[in-house]
Design an enzyme around this catalytic site. Structure first.
Site, short mmCIF file in Angstrom:
data_model
loop_
_atom_site.label_atom_id
_atom_site.label_comp_id
_atom_site.label_asym_id
_atom_site.label_seq_id
_atom_site.Cartn_x
_atom_site.Cartn_y
_atom_site.Cartn_z
N ARG A 34 -11.82 6.73 9.39
CA ARG A 34 -11.31 5.37 9.43
C ARG A 34 -12.34 4.37 8.90
O ARG A 34 -12.02 3.43 8.20
CB ARG A 34 -10.92 5.02 10.87
CG ARG A 34 -10.47 3.59 11.07
CD ARG A 34 -9.25 3.28 10.25
NE ARG A 34 -8.71 1.96 10.56
CZ ARG A 34 -7.68 1.41 9.94
NH1 ARG A 34 -7.08 2.06 8.96
NH2 ARG A 34 -7.24 0.22 10.29
N ASP A 56 -8.60 -6.67 -4.80
CA ASP A 56 -8.23 -5.36 -4.27
C ASP A 56 -8.74 -4.28 -5.22
O ASP A 56 -8.26 -4.16 -6.35
CB ASP A 56 -6.69 -5.30 -4.16
CG ASP A 56 -6.19 -4.00 -3.53
OD1 ASP A 56 -6.99 -3.07 -3.35
OD2 ASP A 56 -4.98 -3.95 -3.22
N HIS A 74 -7.96 -5.34 -0.41
CA HIS A 74 -6.65 -4.70 -0.22
C HIS A 74 -5.92 -5.24 1.00
O HIS A 74 -4.70 -5.40 0.99
CB HIS A 74 -6.88 -3.19 -0.09
CG HIS A 74 -5.62 -2.40 0.04
ND1 HIS A 74 -4.62 -2.43 -0.91
CD2 HIS A 74 -5.20 -1.54 1.01
CE1 HIS A 74 -3.64 -1.63 -0.53
NE2 HIS A 74 -3.95 -1.09 0.62
N ASP A 75 -6.67 -5.52 2.05
CA ASP A 75 -6.08 -6.00 3.30
C ASP A 75 -5.38 -7.35 3.18
O ASP A 75 -4.67 -7.76 4.10
CB ASP A 75 -7.16 -6.11 4.39
CG ASP A 75 -7.20 -4.86 5.26
OD1 ASP A 75 -6.34 -3.98 5.07
OD2 ASP A 75 -8.09 -4.77 6.13
N SER A 117 0.83 -1.19 0.00
CA SER A 117 0.00 0.00 0.00
C SER A 117 0.88 1.26 0.00
O SER A 117 1.74 1.40 -0.86
CB SER A 117 -0.94 -0.06 1.21
OG SER A 117 -2.01 0.83 1.03
#
Lengths: 215, 386
Positions: free
Chosen positions: B229, B325, B358-359, B159
């Site tokens: 967040r 992602d 993405h994680d 990232s």
């Protein structure tokens, strides 16, 4: 892609054993050169060349699994396909551009061939020979598309879309003004046939064809 | 910069703190000459005699230097990449000397907007200069210099960490032997900038933000930062992963309540993510670091011709993306890989099949781990590291 029966006796001198047609390609490559293996699969040839000939090797492979296996062996391999991604490589980046058992599965074989000789000083191309007597026999007497250990997949499932014969390929090279530096065919057991300039016999007896080209 | 000029000061958080930019200041992209400043960092393993086994791990937006600690000093959990970094693991700290620094502008010990501005004796707040990814990397080079390391064996990160990896290879290619930019891009997409802007606006709309002076006012824009967040967190997950985890399941109740209470589990999960984030992160840091990512575009100074950024770079690359992602897509990774190809760089590029979004780069993904481990081992062989 196509499976080829390995002839183990050919490789007995090497600590590494690779498929016989790949071994013949490897034998054509000078040590320490820059090599691009297009359609490198699980990296059998690329790994062999890196280990035994210390080449600066790169691979291009369509399948996720193939790329993963190559990278996991420490081989530098890109995910991509010959029809679309060769244009990303600069002119003359490699001494050899290898296209093994892949030409017949490309959308535009002619463009791919010319890309090979833009990227590489020499191109090494191998393909299944549709002019082999068994293929002719299947079409002539059975009236069916050839199916054999070399072409094991049914016509409706095969990734191969542009079959050619040795004579077709030679004609294409002539049309494109490419120099055939070396050529050979392999018979069904994977042994090299040395028929010299007898192209028509090669075309009839060869199961696999292997060419080294330059411009 | 010599090591003698750098002094270790008493750390407010566990780990190393290096004061840098005392003799020669850090020249920021904005034109500001900045320094002295502090970088907080962690190291794991031992630097070998040849100083050839150092791996710099670059953290993501809300990450920090505690990449492989058993116990994070604030969250109490394991370090953020304990899956990958540690003794006998993929980045083997028995073999490599791993360095992870908190980026400049961060809030876990590095100089950032919540630290004291020596000129005023008050927290920097919005007087902190705007920083870029290149500034973060420039600061890291000063740390690496101070540690006496000429060439890093590898620079690895996902990232925003991946952006730093690419920046390292563009600006200091002779100092990076191998590089793994993971789930990243050479520039932040318009969609990502848009999400970041929503986050920043949420922070700034919180009355407790106080125009950025909340520390002086004794307040904290917790609600705004939590919303930021929550938004960002959604972009890190994939639709299938969210659905698998929560579906439309209700939270501790049998039926919907016809209210704006947290009826759904997914709501409760996001609120928890937001809440735990504000406990460990500074709101102004969030503004600065998201801005740094937004500004990142490695092709900008080459008129969009990314390949020129990597001309002559000898670094070995392994570019990794994840199929689900949508924050940093495989298409973006391919652009990087193609540019590297066009520059005749040594590059591997692989998309890992995963539905975790993405994680995924932070999670247990065996295919990813196999690829990364193969790449590192292959590079170690090339570098002659036993």
């Amino acid at each position: 892609m196509n499976e080829i029966t390995s002839n183990s006796s050919t490789n007995a001198a090497h600590s590494d054993r690779i498929r016989v047609d790949l071994q013949l390609i490897a034998d054509m490559i000078e040590p320490g050169t820059r090599v691009l293996d297009i359609g490198c699969g699980d990296g059998e040839l690329l790994g062999y060349l890196t280990r035994t000939k210390k080449v600066d090797g790169r691979g291009l492979e369509l399948s996720n699994e193939g790329v993963r296996n190559c990278v996991a062996q420490g081989l530098p391999v890109m995910q991509g396909d010959a029809d679309r991604d060769l244009r990303d490589y600069p002119d003359g980046a490699f001494d050899y551009a290898i296209l093994s058992q892949t030409l017949q599965a490309t959308q535009r074989p002619k463009e791919v061939l010319s890309e090979l000789l833009r990227i590489g000083t020499k191109a090494i191309v191998s393909f299944p020979n549709f002019g082999h007597w068994r293929a002719r026999f299947d079409l002539m007497f059975r009236g069916r598309m050839p199916q054999n250990p070399n072409l094991p997949i049914m016509w409706y499932e095969t990734p191969n879309i542009h079959f050619c014969t040795v004579l077709d390929f030679v004609a294409l090279c002539k049309e494109m003004d490419l120099t055939i530096e070396r050529s050979m065919v392999l018979n069904e057991s994977g042994s090299k046939l040395s028929l010299g300039s007898q192209t028509r016999f090669s075309n009839f007896l060869g199961n696999q064809a292997l060419f080294m080209l330059s411009k | 910069m010599s090591t003698a000029t750098n002094t270790e000061k008493r750390p407010p958080l566990p780990g190393h703190h290096m004061v840098l930019g005392e003799m020669e200041k850090l020249r920021l992209d904005s034109g500001v000459e900045f320094g002295p400043f502090t970088l907080a960092y962690q190291t794991y393993g031992e630097l070998n005699a040849e100083k050839s086994n150092a791996i710099l791990v670059c953290h993501a937006l809300t990450g920090d230097q505690y990449v492989a600690d058993d116990v994070h000093p604030i969250t109490g959990k394991e370090g953020w990449w304990s899956e990958i970094v540690g003794p006998g693991k993929i980045i083997d700290t028995d073999k490599y000397f791993v360095i992870c620094s908190n980026v400049i502008g961060g809030c876990l010990g590095s100089t950032g907007p919540k630290e004291i501005n020596p000129a005023t004796g008050k927290p920097w707040g919005l007087d902190f200069p705007v920083i870029t990814i290149a500034d973060m990397v420039r600061a890291q080079t000063m740390l690496i210099d101070a540690l006496g390391i000429d060439m890093l064996f590898a620079v690895i990160g996902g990232s925003m960490g991946g952006m730093q990896v690419l920046e390292w290879c563009k600006s200091y290619p002779e100092r990076v032997y191998a590089a793994a930019p993971i789930a990243t891009s050479f520039r932040h997409s318009a969609q990502n900038i848009a999400f970041h802007e929503v986050g920043r606006q949420a922070v700034m709309a919180d009355p407790d933000w106080c125009g950025g002076n909340y520390l002086l006012e004794g307040k904290k824009p917790s609600r705004g930062l939590a919303v930021a967040r929550m938004t960002a967190h959604i972009t890190y997950l994939s639709q299938p992963a969210l659905h698998r985890k929560f579906g439309r399941k209700l939270q501790n109740r049998g039926a919907i309540t016809y209210s704006f209470d947290q009826d759904f589990q997914v709501e409760s999960y996001l609120r928890h993510q937001g809440k735990s984030f504000v406990d460990r992160f500074d709101a102004n840091s969030y503004l600065y670091i998201t801005r740094a990512m937004d500004y990142f575009d490695l092709s900008l100074e080459y008129d969009g011709r990314l390949a020129e950024a990597f001309q002559g770079c000898k670094t070995r690359f392994c570019v990794v993306s994840f199929s689900s992602d949508w924050c940093f897509t495989t298409a973006e990774s391919r652009i990087v890989a193609h540019a590297l190809n066009a520059a005749s760089c040594n590059v591997s590029c692989v998309e890992i099949e995963s539905d975790k979004g993405h994680d995924a780069f932070l999670l247990d993904e065996p295919d990813f781990h196999m690829v990364l481990s193969g790449f590192i081992d292959g590079a170690a062989e090339g570098r002659g590291l036993k």
